[in-house]
Design a protein around this motif. Structure first.
Motif, PDB file in Angstrom:
ATOM      1  N   PRO A  82       0.853  -1.189   0.000  1.00  0.00           N
ATOM      2  CA  PRO A  82       0.000   0.000   0.000  1.00  0.00           C
ATOM      3  C   PRO A  82       0.888   1.237   0.000  1.00  0.00           C
ATOM      4  N   LEU A  83       0.562   2.184  -0.833  1.00  0.00           N
ATOM      5  CA  LEU A  83       1.445   3.331  -1.004  1.00  0.00           C
ATOM      6  C   LEU A  83       1.085   4.476  -0.051  1.00  0.00           C
ATOM      7  N   SER A  84       2.084   5.282   0.226  1.00  0.00           N
ATOM      8  CA  SER A  84       1.889   6.463   1.076  1.00  0.00           C
ATOM      9  C   SER A  84       1.743   7.697   0.190  1.00  0.00           C
ATOM     10  N   SER A  85       1.807   8.859   0.791  1.00  0.00           N
ATOM     11  CA  SER A  85       1.737  10.102   0.018  1.00  0.00           C
ATOM     12  C   SER A  85       3.102  10.537  -0.496  1.00  0.00           C
ATOM     13  N   ASP A  86       4.146   9.801  -0.121  1.00  0.00           N
ATOM     14  CA  ASP A  86       5.520  10.136  -0.527  1.00  0.00           C
ATOM     15  C   ASP A  86       5.955   9.181  -1.638  1.00  0.00           C
ATOM     16  N   ALA A  87       5.820   9.619  -2.894  1.00  0.00           N
ATOM     17  CA  ALA A  87       6.113   8.749  -4.037  1.00  0.00           C
ATOM     18  C   ALA A  87       7.585   8.349  -4.073  1.00  0.00           C
ATOM     19  N   GLN A  88       8.481   9.233  -3.676  1.00  0.00           N
ATOM     20  CA  GLN A  88       9.908   8.910  -3.717  1.00  0.00           C
ATOM     21  C   GLN A  88      10.263   7.851  -2.674  1.00  0.00           C
ATOM     22  N   ALA A  89       9.682   7.951  -1.485  1.00  0.00           N
ATOM     23  CA  ALA A  89       9.917   6.927  -0.459  1.00  0.00           C
ATOM     24  C   ALA A  89       9.330   5.591  -0.902  1.00  0.00           C
ATOM     25  N   ASP A  90       8.149   5.636  -1.526  1.00  0.00           N
ATOM     26  CA  ASP A  90       7.544   4.410  -2.032  1.00  0.00           C
ATOM     27  C   ASP A  90       8.411   3.786  -3.118  1.00  0.00           C
ATOM     28  N   ASN A  91       8.982   4.618  -3.965  1.00  0.00           N
ATOM     29  CA  ASN A  91       9.859   4.119  -5.021  1.00  0.00           C
ATOM     30  C   ASN A  91      11.062   3.390  -4.441  1.00  0.00           C
ATOM     31  N   ARG A  92      11.654   3.947  -3.398  1.00  0.00           N
ATOM     32  CA  ARG A  92      12.794   3.277  -2.754  1.00  0.00           C
ATOM     33  C   ARG A  92      12.364   1.929  -2.191  1.00  0.00           C
ATOM     34  N   MET A  93      11.177   1.870  -1.601  1.00  0.00           N
ATOM     35  CA  MET A  93      10.668   0.624  -1.039  1.00  0.00           C
ATOM     36  C   MET A  93      10.451  -0.426  -2.127  1.00  0.00           C
ATOM     37  N   LEU A  94       9.863  -0.033  -3.244  1.00  0.00           N
ATOM     38  CA  LEU A  94       9.590  -0.966  -4.330  1.00  0.00           C
ATOM     39  C   LEU A  94      10.884  -1.463  -4.972  1.00  0.00           C
ATOM     40  N   ARG A  95      11.815  -0.565  -5.199  1.00  0.00           N
ATOM     41  CA  ARG A  95      13.085  -0.977  -5.811  1.00  0.00           C
ATOM     42  C   ARG A  95      13.881  -1.876  -4.876  1.00  0.00           C
ATOM     43  N   ASP A  96      13.793  -1.613  -3.587  1.00  0.00           N
ATOM     44  CA  ASP A  96      14.476  -2.459  -2.621  1.00  0.00           C
ATOM     45  C   ASP A  96      13.897  -3.877  -2.647  1.00  0.00           C
ATOM     46  N   ALA A  97      12.576  -3.974  -2.760  1.00  0.00           N
ATOM     47  CA  ALA A  97      11.940  -5.293  -2.817  1.00  0.00           C
ATOM     48  C   ALA A  97      12.414  -6.085  -4.038  1.00  0.00           C
ATOM     49  N   LEU A  98      12.589  -5.395  -5.164  1.00  0.00           N
ATOM     50  CA  LEU A  98      13.013  -6.071  -6.388  1.00  0.00           C
ATOM     51  C   LEU A  98      14.459  -6.550  -6.318  1.00  0.00           C
ATOM     52  N   THR A  99      15.256  -5.972  -5.449  1.00  0.00           N
ATOM     53  CA  THR A  99      16.629  -6.444  -5.278  1.00  0.00           C
ATOM     54  C   THR A  99      16.725  -7.536  -4.221  1.00  0.00           C
ATOM     55  N   ARG A 100      15.614  -7.792  -3.530  1.00  0.00           N
ATOM     56  CA  ARG A 100      15.642  -8.735  -2.418  1.00  0.00           C
ATOM     57  C   ARG A 100      14.671  -9.903  -2.599  1.00  0.00           C
ATOM     58  N   GLY A 101      14.416 -10.284  -3.851  1.00  0.00           N
ATOM     59  CA  GLY A 101      13.666 -11.510  -4.092  1.00  0.00           C
ATOM     60  C   GLY A 101      12.343 -11.357  -4.808  1.00  0.00           C
ATOM     61  N   ALA A 102      11.811 -10.148  -4.894  1.00  0.00           N
ATOM     62  CA  ALA A 102      10.545  -9.960  -5.600  1.00  0.00           C
ATOM     63  C   ALA A 102      10.772 -10.019  -7.108  1.00  0.00           C
ATOM     64  N   ASP A 103       9.844 -10.678  -7.816  1.00  0.00           N
ATOM     65  CA  ASP A 103       9.889 -10.735  -9.283  1.00  0.00           C
ATOM     66  C   ASP A 103       8.936  -9.715  -9.903  1.00  0.00           C
ATOM     67  N   GLY A 104       7.953  -9.319  -9.136  1.00  0.00           N
ATOM     68  CA  GLY A 104       6.964  -8.348  -9.582  1.00  0.00           C
ATOM     69  C   GLY A 104       6.422  -7.632  -8.360  1.00  0.00           C
ATOM     70  N   LEU A 105       5.437  -6.763  -8.558  1.00  0.00           N
ATOM     71  CA  LEU A 105       4.915  -5.961  -7.462  1.00  0.00           C
ATOM     72  C   LEU A 105       3.403  -5.830  -7.592  1.00  0.00           C
TER      73      LEU A 105
END
Length: 452
Positions: A82-105
């Motif tokens: 679930p996303l917050s109002s901070d798109a840049q912080a959300d972007n860091r969270m999503l990119r971090d997930a993709l480097t740590r085992g996620a194949d998609g989001l």
């Protein structure tokens, strides 16, 4: 049979084994006491053999049922955020997930989408560094899916992967046409979550999901889209519960049912069904939330053996909503993501397609679910389709009855781990919630609610 073995071990049929059970247990009614009536409306036997598949009243042969199952091993590990109002912080969270085992989001967008250029800027910041032609991203736009797709086409002007997970039925024709150049971006979605979270049985989930799909296809073909345009763009999103073997069979039965359903349309080709599976919110416990890890692991394993294409494992503390601390959320997100990783890297479930094929028990359950769900689906169609059956109260009454049966089973002694047994109340769990999109006219429930 090997000639050497045949001289020492004569062939035996199922009846001989059943007689041996009675002899060993010293009870002529032993077999009867080992049978149980499933909530899905049929009797589960204590023992299955090839005879059950040969003599059962099945519409399809096991081979026909297997032919429509998934033929390519593996799945996408797609955690939900679930996303917050901070798109840049959300972007860091999503990119971090993709480097740590996620194949998609899987991302849930705001129910108040930004208009025009603002939406483009918001998505651009959110997806910075994430190329949607390589990484599938599944969006749950809580409102105005068309605006989201229009913004995506500007932000990512190439073939997209992923899709839309909202099944509101609005703007589907427009988003499908708009993404015709992205065949791997699916815009026609129907989910079972509203039925599952209201307390439906597996049979009801499958039948009502199929009825909802029939209504949606009717409206989209009336809007000028062909069935050959719709099926490849379809994604079915399914909740997976704790009844391990039944849930494996449920996903397999879903493929059989949709294949049988699609056969009534003038389809020119064979299109594999695309299934998104999500671990259950209905069975989550707010008391002793760590026990949700046990349920999520069992549900995830059932989902991948059942043949899902995308798997979303809900964090164990998702039931607590905003009460979970940021540190706990970071930990629970990582654990949820890693459940899928472990099933691949340590259990090797991504090496075999349809590993349940040939299991006499699961094949029988698959066929029984298929038949019962198809019968219920036809009942709904005779009432004028899903929308009419829902408006008349038929669907709500059927699911309410199933829910009360589940609650009564707990009252009669069925164990809910972390709730009725092995319970440890957490101070933060005073007002649990069931996160996620609203379920419309059906109630959003958890089985443990009445016992917490």
């Amino acid at each position: 049979m090997d000639p050497l073995l045949s001289t020492h071990f004569t062939p035996t049929d199922k009846s001989v084994w059943m007689l041996q059970v009675q002899k060993e247990l010293k009870d002529p009614l032993a077999v009867e006491t080992l049978r149980w009536n499933t909530p899905e409306g049929f009797v589960a036997e204590p023992y299955y053999t090839a005879e059950d598949l040969q003599t059962g009243p099945f519409v399809l042969s096991p081979e026909a049922g297997q032919s429509v199952q998934k033929h390519t091993p593996g799945w996408l590990n797609a955690p939900t955020y679930p996303l917050s109002s901070d798109a840049q912080a959300d972007n860091r969270m999503l990119r971090d997930a993709l480097t740590r085992g996620a194949d998609g989001l899987v991302v849930t967008l705001s129910d108040r989408p930004e208009p025009g250029d603002a939406a483009i800027q918001q998505l651009s910041r959110l997806l910075n560094g994430i190329k949607l032609s390589d990484t599938p991203v599944f969006f749950y736009p809580e409102a105005d899916a068309l605006s989201v797709v229009e913004a995506l086409k500007t932000v990512a002007p190439y073939q997209l992967k992923g899709g839309l997970l909202n099944d509101s039925g609005t703007d589907v024709a427009e988003t499908t046409r708009l993404t015709a150049d992205s065949p791997l971006f699916r815009t026609v979605c129907v989910s079972s979550h509203e039925f599952h979270n209201a307390g439906a049985t597996a049979t009801q989930e499958l039948a009502f999901m199929l009825a909802k799909l029939a209504d949606l296809y009717d409206s989209l073909t009336d809007a000028g889209l062909s069935i050959d345009q719709l099926i490849p763009k379809t994604i079915l999103s399914v909740s997976v519960g704790t009844s391990y073997f039944m849930e494996i069979a449920k996903l397999r039965a879903l493929r059989v049912l949709v294949d049988q359903f699609a056969g009534h349309y003038p389809v020119s080709g064979a299109y594999p069904l695309f299934i998104h599976a999500q671990t259950s919110a209905f069975y989550d416990a707010a008391t002793t939330p760590y026990t949700n890890l046990l349920r999520a692991t069992t549900e995830a394993m059932a989902a991948v053996i059942g043949g899902c294409d995308v798997l979303t494992v809900r964090p164990y503390d998702a039931v607590l909503g905003q009460q979970a601390t940021p540190a706990n959320r970071e930990f629970s997100d990582r654990v949820a993501r890693n459940i899928s990783v472990l099933l691949k890297e340590e259990s090797y479930f991504d090496k075999v397609a349809d590993p349940a094929a040939g299991s006499y028990y699961i094949e029988t359950l698959t066929h029984q679910l298929t038949q019962n769900a198809w019968t219920l689906f036809l009942d709904v169609e005779q009432q004028g389709g899903f929308a009419n059956a829902l408006a008349s109260g038929f669907i709500t009454a059927a699911i309410d009855s199933s829910y009360r049966t589940k609650v009564e089973a707990v009252k009669q002694g069925r164990v809910l781990v972390g709730v009725t047994k092995f319970r440890h109340d957490e101070p933060s769990a005073q007002s649990p919630v069931t996160p996620g999109p609203a379920n419309g006219p059906l109630p959003d429930r958890r089985l443990a609610e009445e016992f917490e």
